[in-house]
Design a protein around this motif. Sequence first.
Motif, PDB file in Angstrom:
ATOM      1  N   LYS A  55       4.884   5.892  -0.899  1.00 44.29           N
ATOM      2  CA  LYS A  55       3.586   5.234  -1.107  1.00 44.29           C
ATOM      3  C   LYS A  55       2.475   6.272  -1.174  1.00 44.29           C
ATOM      4  O   LYS A  55       1.575   6.191  -2.024  1.00 44.29           O
ATOM      5  CB  LYS A  55       3.328   4.239   0.013  1.00 44.29           C
ATOM      6  CG  LYS A  55       1.975   3.533  -0.066  1.00 44.29           C
ATOM      7  CD  LYS A  55       1.863   2.424   0.969  1.00 44.29           C
ATOM      8  CE  LYS A  55       1.837   2.946   2.367  1.00 44.29           C
ATOM      9  NZ  LYS A  55       0.566   3.636   2.724  1.00 44.29           N
ATOM     10  N   ASP A  56       2.548   7.250  -0.281  1.00 46.94           N
ATOM     11  CA  ASP A  56       1.531   8.314  -0.294  1.00 46.94           C
ATOM     12  C   ASP A  56       1.540   9.075  -1.616  1.00 46.94           C
ATOM     13  O   ASP A  56       0.488   9.508  -2.098  1.00 46.94           O
ATOM     14  CB  ASP A  56       1.769   9.289   0.867  1.00 46.94           C
ATOM     15  CG  ASP A  56       1.524   8.651   2.233  1.00 46.94           C
ATOM     16  OD1 ASP A  56       0.860   7.581   2.283  1.00 46.94           O
ATOM     17  OD2 ASP A  56       1.994   9.208   3.239  1.00 46.94           O
ATOM     18  N   ILE A  59      -0.486   7.144  -4.138  1.00 44.31           N
ATOM     19  CA  ILE A  59      -1.915   7.314  -3.852  1.00 44.31           C
ATOM     20  C   ILE A  59      -2.398   8.678  -4.337  1.00 44.31           C
ATOM     21  O   ILE A  59      -3.458   8.793  -4.963  1.00 44.31           O
ATOM     22  CB  ILE A  59      -2.176   7.137  -2.349  1.00 44.31           C
ATOM     23  CG1 ILE A  59      -1.862   5.695  -1.920  1.00 44.31           C
ATOM     24  CG2 ILE A  59      -3.615   7.503  -1.999  1.00 44.31           C
ATOM     25  CD1 ILE A  59      -1.880   5.473  -0.416  1.00 44.31           C
ATOM     26  N   ARG A 122      -5.689   2.751  -2.237  1.00 42.76           N
ATOM     27  CA  ARG A 122      -4.998   3.207  -1.026  1.00 42.76           C
ATOM     28  C   ARG A 122      -4.282   2.025  -0.376  1.00 42.76           C
ATOM     29  O   ARG A 122      -3.915   2.085   0.791  1.00 42.76           O
ATOM     30  CB  ARG A 122      -5.993   3.859  -0.065  1.00 42.76           C
ATOM     31  CG  ARG A 122      -6.588   5.160  -0.586  1.00 42.76           C
ATOM     32  CD  ARG A 122      -7.408   5.871   0.473  1.00 42.76           C
ATOM     33  NE  ARG A 122      -8.687   5.202   0.701  1.00 42.76           N
ATOM     34  CZ  ARG A 122      -9.809   5.455   0.015  1.00 42.76           C
ATOM     35  NH1 ARG A 122      -9.802   6.394  -0.933  1.00 42.76           N
ATOM     36  NH2 ARG A 122     -10.930   4.829   0.283  1.00 42.76           N
ATOM     37  N   TRP A 170      -4.364  -1.940 -10.437  1.00 36.14           N
ATOM     38  CA  TRP A 170      -3.437  -0.850 -10.772  1.00 36.14           C
ATOM     39  C   TRP A 170      -3.113  -0.821 -12.255  1.00 36.14           C
ATOM     40  O   TRP A 170      -2.559   0.152 -12.763  1.00 36.14           O
ATOM     41  CB  TRP A 170      -2.161  -0.972  -9.938  1.00 36.14           C
ATOM     42  CG  TRP A 170      -2.370  -0.543  -8.516  1.00 36.14           C
ATOM     43  CD1 TRP A 170      -2.643  -1.345  -7.439  1.00 36.14           C
ATOM     44  CD2 TRP A 170      -2.367   0.798  -8.011  1.00 36.14           C
ATOM     45  NE1 TRP A 170      -2.793  -0.593  -6.298  1.00 36.14           N
ATOM     46  CE2 TRP A 170      -2.632   0.735  -6.628  1.00 36.14           C
ATOM     47  CE3 TRP A 170      -2.161   2.047  -8.597  1.00 36.14           C
ATOM     48  CZ2 TRP A 170      -2.699   1.868  -5.823  1.00 36.14           C
ATOM     49  CZ3 TRP A 170      -2.231   3.180  -7.807  1.00 36.14           C
ATOM     50  CH2 TRP A 170      -2.495   3.089  -6.431  1.00 36.14           C
TER      51      TRP A 170
END
Length: 223
Positions: A55-56, A59, A122, A170
């Motif tokens: 996930k990071d 981002i 985020r 997104w």
Amino acid sequence: MDVSKAVDQRISTRAFLPDALPEAEVREWLTQAQRAPSGGNVQPWRTIAVTGQAKDDVIAMAAPILAADPRGQKTDRPIYPKDLWEPYEARRRRVGEMMYEALDIPREDRPARLAWFANNFRFFGAPLALFLVIDERMGHGQWGHAGMYLQTLALLAEERGWGTCFQECWGVLRPALKEHFNLAPTEMIWCGVSVGKPDKSHPVNTLRAERAPIDEIVEFHGF
């Protein structure tokens, strides 16, 4: 929890607790959602679930693109139609104003509003994010079926005490996401979904969007 309660209490959650969601529970949730309605049993959806470093990484991928141009990347599938007409534009604007009122961010404080909007990318601090993938060759019917899958996910999440936020924003990063996830040439990301346990102390989660009165949106014939 019955369906009526799940439908009534579900909101777009925009603040989450950091608690991780166990993989076994996420798998069970997604398996249950496979019972969503699907015309012809086509099941035109595909889901990518990311958490932790994965996930990071999403981002981190998004940040420089949006820093260069907050409008994101060009797309032939905008989130809303150009020059959205009434009453739809009024509804869209109203829910935005309600959100900033809950956050106590005045209209004239544009930097604060932009800073809050950046939280979309985020995942509002959610521990889990989904990306719904659909094949561009699918027709409007299959897009509708994919929407029913998303609704099923939302209601099953309510049953588990999880919150969800569907994030079509997104879509402004579709080319980058296509490359990031190594999608097939005809595949595209429709939207993202933030998932986790709601932070019930955060003022943004007091927002309960208005809905049009029934006589404005329904015609009754033959009753």
